[in-house]
Design a protein around this motif. Structure first.
Motif, PDB file in Angstrom:
ATOM      1  N   SER A 154      39.759  42.861  41.612  1.00 64.36           N
ATOM      2  CA  SER A 154      40.578  43.433  40.777  1.00 64.36           C
ATOM      3  C   SER A 154      42.203  43.163  40.921  1.00 64.36           C
ATOM      4  CB  SER A 154      40.256  44.942  40.520  1.00 64.36           C
ATOM      5  OG  SER A 154      40.095  45.544  41.700  1.00 64.36           O
ATOM      6  N   ARG A 155      42.385  43.406  42.088  1.00 63.50           N
ATOM      7  CA  ARG A 155      43.780  43.229  42.535  1.00 63.50           C
ATOM      8  C   ARG A 155      44.259  41.881  42.649  1.00 63.50           C
ATOM      9  NH1 ARG A 155      45.186  46.702  46.988  1.00 63.50           N
ATOM     10  NH2 ARG A 155      43.514  48.209  46.745  1.00 63.50           N
ATOM     11  N   LEU A 156      43.336  40.802  42.586  1.00 66.04           N
ATOM     12  CA  LEU A 156      43.851  39.473  42.957  1.00 66.04           C
ATOM     13  C   LEU A 156      45.052  39.130  41.935  1.00 66.04           C
ATOM     14  CD1 LEU A 156      42.825  37.174  44.784  1.00 66.04           C
ATOM     15  CD2 LEU A 156      41.592  36.362  42.713  1.00 66.04           C
ATOM     16  N   GLU A 157      44.988  39.194  40.822  1.00 64.93           N
ATOM     17  CA  GLU A 157      46.097  39.003  39.990  1.00 64.93           C
ATOM     18  C   GLU A 157      47.332  39.450  40.370  1.00 64.93           C
ATOM     19  OE1 GLU A 157      43.381  39.780  38.838  1.00 64.93           O
ATOM     20  OE2 GLU A 157      42.502  37.886  38.070  1.00 64.93           O
ATOM     21  N   ASP A 158      47.450  40.832  40.558  1.00 66.55           N
ATOM     22  CA  ASP A 158      48.644  41.666  40.877  1.00 66.55           C
ATOM     23  C   ASP A 158      49.082  41.068  42.103  1.00 66.55           C
ATOM     24  OD1 ASP A 158      47.339  44.595  39.920  1.00 66.55           O
ATOM     25  OD2 ASP A 158      48.644  43.120  38.696  1.00 66.55           O
ATOM     26  N   ALA A 159      48.168  40.608  43.076  1.00 63.99           N
ATOM     27  CA  ALA A 159      48.871  40.223  44.446  1.00 63.99           C
ATOM     28  C   ALA A 159      49.448  38.548  44.273  1.00 63.99           C
ATOM     29  CB  ALA A 159      47.575  40.059  45.470  1.00 63.99           C
ATOM     30  N   SER A 160      48.788  38.033  43.371  1.00 66.71           N
ATOM     31  CA  SER A 160      49.293  36.710  43.042  1.00 66.71           C
ATOM     32  C   SER A 160      50.601  36.721  42.413  1.00 66.71           C
ATOM     33  CB  SER A 160      48.259  35.612  42.171  1.00 66.71           C
ATOM     34  OG  SER A 160      48.842  34.868  41.570  1.00 66.71           O
ATOM     35  N   LYS A 161      50.748  37.559  41.581  1.00 72.80           N
ATOM     36  CA  LYS A 161      52.193  37.828  40.930  1.00 72.80           C
ATOM     37  C   LYS A 161      53.360  38.155  41.792  1.00 72.80           C
ATOM     38  CE  LYS A 161      51.223  38.498  35.930  1.00 72.80           C
ATOM     39  NZ  LYS A 161      50.496  39.489  35.105  1.00 72.80           N
ATOM     40  N   THR A 162      52.670  39.025  42.702  1.00 70.87           N
ATOM     41  CA  THR A 162      53.722  39.758  43.811  1.00 70.87           C
ATOM     42  C   THR A 162      54.202  38.509  44.715  1.00 70.87           C
ATOM     43  OG1 THR A 162      52.384  41.769  43.836  1.00 70.87           O
ATOM     44  CG2 THR A 162      54.116  41.562  45.325  1.00 70.87           C
ATOM     45  N   PHE A 163      53.399  37.666  44.866  1.00 70.93           N
ATOM     46  CA  PHE A 163      53.602  36.683  45.725  1.00 70.93           C
ATOM     47  C   PHE A 163      54.538  35.791  45.174  1.00 70.93           C
ATOM     48  CE2 PHE A 163      52.069  36.589  49.877  1.00 70.93           C
ATOM     49  CZ  PHE A 163      50.846  37.044  49.886  1.00 70.93           C
ATOM     50  N   LYS A 164      54.397  35.346  43.853  1.00 72.18           N
ATOM     51  CA  LYS A 164      55.179  34.605  42.962  1.00 72.18           C
ATOM     52  C   LYS A 164      56.762  35.105  43.020  1.00 72.18           C
ATOM     53  CE  LYS A 164      51.934  32.189  40.082  1.00 72.18           C
ATOM     54  NZ  LYS A 164      51.554  31.832  38.789  1.00 72.18           N
ATOM     55  N   ARG A 165      56.660  36.569  43.008  1.00 73.59           N
ATOM     56  CA  ARG A 165      57.916  36.953  42.767  1.00 73.59           C
ATOM     57  C   ARG A 165      58.877  37.069  44.149  1.00 73.59           C
ATOM     58  NH1 ARG A 165      56.391  41.600  39.123  1.00 73.59           N
ATOM     59  NH2 ARG A 165      56.160  42.635  41.457  1.00 73.59           N
ATOM     60  N   GLU A 166      58.234  37.306  45.067  1.00 77.18           N
ATOM     61  CA  GLU A 166      58.854  37.586  46.270  1.00 77.18           C
ATOM     62  C   GLU A 166      59.180  36.282  46.997  1.00 77.18           C
ATOM     63  OE1 GLU A 166      56.356  40.157  48.310  1.00 77.18           O
ATOM     64  OE2 GLU A 166      56.908  41.921  47.451  1.00 77.18           O
ATOM     65  N   LYS A 167      58.260  35.116  46.656  1.00 74.10           N
ATOM     66  CA  LYS A 167      58.587  34.173  47.441  1.00 74.10           C
ATOM     67  C   LYS A 167      59.329  33.208  46.636  1.00 74.10           C
ATOM     68  CE  LYS A 167      56.101  33.374  51.083  1.00 74.10           C
ATOM     69  NZ  LYS A 167      54.636  32.971  51.042  1.00 74.10           N
ATOM     70  N   PHE A 168      60.139  33.788  45.556  1.00 75.49           N
ATOM     71  CA  PHE A 168      61.006  33.115  44.562  1.00 75.49           C
ATOM     72  C   PHE A 168      62.146  32.698  45.446  1.00 75.49           C
ATOM     73  CE2 PHE A 168      62.821  31.466  40.926  1.00 75.49           C
ATOM     74  CZ  PHE A 168      64.198  31.732  40.819  1.00 75.49           C
ATOM     75  N   THR A 169      62.446  31.331  45.711  1.00 73.72           N
ATOM     76  CA  THR A 169      63.448  30.569  46.327  1.00 73.72           C
ATOM     77  C   THR A 169      64.300  30.000  45.468  1.00 73.72           C
ATOM     78  OG1 THR A 169      62.260  28.761  46.994  1.00 73.72           O
ATOM     79  CG2 THR A 169      62.298  30.519  48.489  1.00 73.72           C
ATOM     80  N   TYR A 170      65.620  30.447  45.491  1.00 70.11           N
ATOM     81  CA  TYR A 170      66.491  29.390  44.481  1.00 70.11           C
ATOM     82  C   TYR A 170      67.215  28.487  45.381  1.00 70.11           C
ATOM     83  CZ  TYR A 170      70.785  28.537  41.986  1.00 70.11           C
ATOM     84  OH  TYR A 170      71.805  28.122  41.120  1.00 70.11           O
ATOM     85  N   LYS A 171      67.019  27.171  44.569  1.00 76.26           N
ATOM     86  CA  LYS A 171      67.461  26.222  45.557  1.00 76.26           C
ATOM     87  C   LYS A 171      68.792  25.959  44.910  1.00 76.26           C
ATOM     88  CE  LYS A 171      64.986  22.116  47.064  1.00 76.26           C
ATOM     89  NZ  LYS A 171      64.254  20.794  46.559  1.00 76.26           N
TER      90      LYS A 171
END
Lengths: 591, 275
Positions: A102-119
């Motif tokens: 159930s928390r899979l999507e949330d975890a995925s979104k968190t990852f996306k947000r935190e992993k954001f790297t600005y080139k």
């Protein structure tokens, strides 16, 4: 849709975790879940061991799948699906929680947000230098070069008698002291500006053979301002940059002559009687280099820190023209001056002329500070002509005068120590007739005695060292206003002298009159007292000279014309009527 | 400029040649505070200095909450004792235009202006009319005229409330560098003259709370203001060429602005020739 299928010949096993799944030998497939990692080390071992070999179709699909996942997504920079899924899966497996699905999507979104790297883009914005930066940079350069070793103390502090001849910096005046006195009087510029000008003057002493230097003042302009510094060159160092001006003047006078010759050439329609009467006034040359109005050389800059520009020498024609026009300075030295009468030169010439006028009218000193040199030989006094002596030297025995005398409201205690400008535009009189006949200057006095009628009267200005109370007042106010600088602490006050003729010119006298200087801060305009009256254009030349053959007459006005017509009609009527009458009379007679 | 930060603000106009001596600053700091209390003013402004022959006049203005109305003008010769100036009436203004020459420094001095009145037939034997103008009246008229002609404020520094009062705008953050380079960002602080004559189309873009005054762009003659940037772009100075000696300063990006007049009190009528 690409679907991972287990190949029949292989059993996909998750490392160490397969036992958790009950009743299945293969883990059910979910497209988002990658199962590549366990198999890859296996394959590598195989490849290392066996070298390159052809991949089976299943393996080929496997490799394609992996490469697809590793392709970078366009929205997520620096992120690919592969890394994201592996990170997500690692998190799920390490947490081992029941709520993973159930928390899979949330975890995925968190990852996306935190992993954001600005080139960072390779090309960075360059906002450019703001004007503040440009100015600060140039001023900083100036201060950097001026900033010396703090351990070095110059000789001046100890008043050692042996002044270093090569130390040109001692020529720079003590602007800090002047700033303090001006501030005490409530006039002048802020002290920081004095400091900046003082540092900027160093550049001047380094590059020009200067004998003495003075901060003349600041002239405000409509777009930019001018800081002016007055300098005297060492003897023999005056270069002549008059040659440029002379060339220009000759050219312009040549043009005038050509214009007037048009009449001579196209003589078909024009008779010889109509040559223009206009003769340009004789050109009055400058005084010799280093004397008179060009004794001082002026340097200007728009801001201290920017490079100094030397102002050209001033010619009498420019002074005469500058008296007739009234203009604000714009701040750009090469600006044209469009005026009537036309000003012979650009803004830098106009500026130089105004500076010369202001200097001649407002350089003052306490009476007694300067005196005439009694050792001058007789010939010299005669040569300088009827203007009297034109040089003065410092009186070493000047004892000073008390403050009350310096602040004398009539102005008798201050005097001019710079020669005034004659109406001709020079300091010394130049006889234009003399130039033609080519006589030497020391026969001046004899010519004046003769005073022939076609010779112009020599112009005489007030002699040097006249007190300022003799200056012409403006309307009802005096020309000079001396005052004491302070009311609350009069014991330590200075005397401040304000000019009414050139508003903006200030001079102060301190230390019983032994320390004094002048400063100008203003727009560079004279106080005319009333309104400015521009010069009226000269009369229009008559086309034909009146003579017995040709006379110019006015056109008749409409009333005159109608009266004439009426008179003519009457005459005709009379004539006709006279005939009719005559006929009638004859007819009458017949009858 | 505001009297509260006078000793700091006076530095901003220093580059135009306006400085106060330390003793004047000291005297003004104390006497203006006393003036504010005794007159019950919301704010006291140091208006400037009018130079006279024997003495200079220091001028201060006190205002209530509504800055356009009820401005009281005070003058002093020594920055310590202040005297109230009578408000300038139209008649006073007309008469003071006839007085020529500089201010003498004595408030009770009377300027005389003689006019010959010619009779209608053109005969020269008319009566000589001497009009006397008191220096105080002339001073008051000159100050009123300067305020009317050249007193300016940045746009949106003042807000007109719906009931017609003009108050300072607390959310005024200052003009940007590019805005402060344009003359249309400054407005005359007086009742508008040109605003009424604008077409409805032009008025549509204006904000009634902010744009209730004339901007500088409509000033005639064009070029009667000298706009300069000092310190690179750190300070913008506007100098009026109509009343030489009036200086307005503003630090772009901040709330700091103010103006000051130091001069002879003479209008520059030759301006059209000088541009």
């Amino acid at each position: 849709m690409f679907v991972l299928q287990p190949s029949p010949g292989r059993i996909y096993e998750m490392k160490g975790e397969s036992r958790k799944v009950k009743g299945r030998s293969t883990v059910p497939h979910d497209e988002t879940v990658s199962e590549e990692p366990p198999s890859s080390p296996q394959r590598y071992e195989e490849e290392e061991g066996e070298g390159f070999r052809e991949l089976s179709p299943g393996e080929q699909r496997c490799v394609n799948a992996k490469l697809f996942l590793m392709r970078e997504g366009s929205e997520i920079d620096g992120q690919n699906l592969y890394n994201h899924l592996s990170a997500l899966l690692t998190k799920v497996l390490t947490e081992k929680s029941e709520e993973s699905l159930s928390r899979l999507e949330d975890a995925s979104k968190t990852f996306k947000r935190e992993k954001f790297t600005y080139k960072e883009p390779f090309i960075r914005d360059n906002p450019g230098k703001t004007p503040s930066e440009v100015l600060a940079h140039s001023q900083w350069q100036m201060m950097k070069t001026a900033c010396g070793d703090p351990k070095f103390i110059p000789n001046e502090c100890f008043d050692l008698p042996d002044e270093d001849e090569e130390d040109v910096y001692r020529l720079i005046p003590n602007l800090v002291k002047q700033a303090q006195f001006f501030e005490q009087a409530g006039v002048g510029l802020p002290r920081e500006e004095f400091i900046r000008v003082s540092i900027a003057m160093r550049e001047l002493v380094e590059s020009w053979p200067i004998e003495s230097l003075r901060f003349w003042g600041k002239i405000l302009g409509t777009r930019k301002n001018y800081y002016v510094v007055e300098a005297e060159f060492k003897d023999g160092e005056y270069e002549s940059d008059l040659s440029d001006d002379e060339g220009e003047d000759d050219k312009s006078s040549n043009d005038k002559i050509e214009d007037s010759m048009i009449f001579d050439d196209d003589s078909t329609t024009v008779t010889d009687d109509i040559k223009p009467f206009y003769k340009p006034p004789p050109r009055i040359p400058c005084e010799s280099m280093g004397t008179g109005l060009n004794k001082h050389v002026y340097f200007v800059c728009n801001e201290p820190g920017l490079p100094w520009t030397r102002l050209p020498h001033v010619s009498p024609a420019q002074i005469v023209a500058a008296r007739k026009i009234r203009r604000f300075l714009t701040g750009d030295l090469n600006e044209h001056i469009v005026s009537h009468p036309p000003f012979p030169g650009l803004e830098k010439n106009y500026l130089r002329a105004q500076v010369a006028r202001i200097s001649a009218a407002t350089t003052v000193s306490p009476i007694g500070y300067f005196r005439f040199d009694d050792n001058e030989e007789e010939e010299d006094t005669e040569e300088s002509g009827s203007n009297g002596r034109n040089t003065c030297i410092i009186d070493q025995e000047f004892e000073g005068m008390p403050l009350r005398d310096l602040c004398d409201p009539t102005g008798q205690t201050w005097c001019h120590h710079m020669q005034s400008v004659l109406p001709q535009g020079r300091n010394t009189w130049f006889n234009p007739m003399e130039g033609k006949s080519g006589e030497a200057g020391d026969e001046d006095s004899e010519e004046e005695e003769r005073n022939e009628p076609d010779e112009p009267e020599p112009e005489v200005g007030p002699p040097l060292l006249t007190p300022v109370s003799e200056d012409q007042p403006i309307l009802e106010s005096p020309a000079w206003i001396p005052r004491i600088s302070s009311r609350l602490v009069p014991e330590f006050a200075v005397a401040i002298l304000q000019s009414n003729t050139w508003p903006g010119s200030w001079s102060f006298g301190a230390d019983r009159g032994r320390y004094f200087t002048s400063l100008y801060i203003g727009w560079g305009q004279k106080n005319l007292g009333g309104a400015f009256e521009p010069e009226i254009p000269p009369d229009v030349m008559e086309e034909f000279p009146s003579g017995p053959e040709i006379t110019e007459g006015d056109d008749p006005s409409p009333e005159e014309e109608s009266a004439f017509k009426a008179a003519l009609a009457d005459k005709e009527f009379d004539a006709e009527f006279g005939e009719d009458q005559a006929e009638e009379e004859t007819s009458d007679v017949d009858d | 400029m505001d009297s509260e930060g006078l000793h700091l603000n006076i530095d901003y106009v220093g580059s135009s040649g306006i400085i106060l001596s330390p003793e004047q600053k000291a005297a003004l700091q104390t006497s203006l505070v006393i003036l504010k209390n005794s007159g019950k003013f919301h704010r006291v402004y140091f208006w400037g200095k009018i130079l006279g022959v024997k003495d200079d006049y220091f001028i201060a203005q006190g205002v209530g909450r509504d800055e356009m109305e009820n401005r009281k003008t005070f003058y002093s010769k020594d920055c310590v004792h202040w005297g109230l100036l009578p408000p300038a009436t139209k008649a006073m203004k007309e008469q003071s235009k006839l007085a020529k020459g500089r201010f003498t420094g004595d408030p009770s001095y009377e300027f005389e202006h003689t006019e010959q009145k010619k009779t209608e037939d053109g005969e020269e034997a008319g009566e000589e009319e001497t009009i006397t103008i008191k220096e105080e009246d002339r001073l008051s008229s000159v100050i009123a005229e300067i305020d009317e002609d050249v007193k300016i404020v940045p746009r949106s520094a003042f807000i007109k409330t719906p009931d017609g009062k003009v108050n300072g705008n607390r959310s005024f953050e200052g003009l940007s560098v590019s805005e402060s380079a344009k003359l249309c960002s400054y407005m005359h602080f007086r009742d508008p003259i040109n605003l009424e004559e604008k077409s409805l189309l032009q008025k549509a873009n204006l904000d009634k709370a902010i744009d209730f005054m004339d901007t500088l762009e409509e000033d005639i003659p064009k070029g009667s203001w000298s706009l300069q940037f000092e310190r690179g772009s750190g300070l913008v100075t506007l100098r009026s060429l109509l009343w030489l000696g009036y200086v307005f300063y503003h630090v772009p990006g901040s709330r700091l602005y103010g103006s000051c007049y130091v001069g002879n009190g003479e209008k520059n009528l030759d301006l059209p020739f000088m541009l």
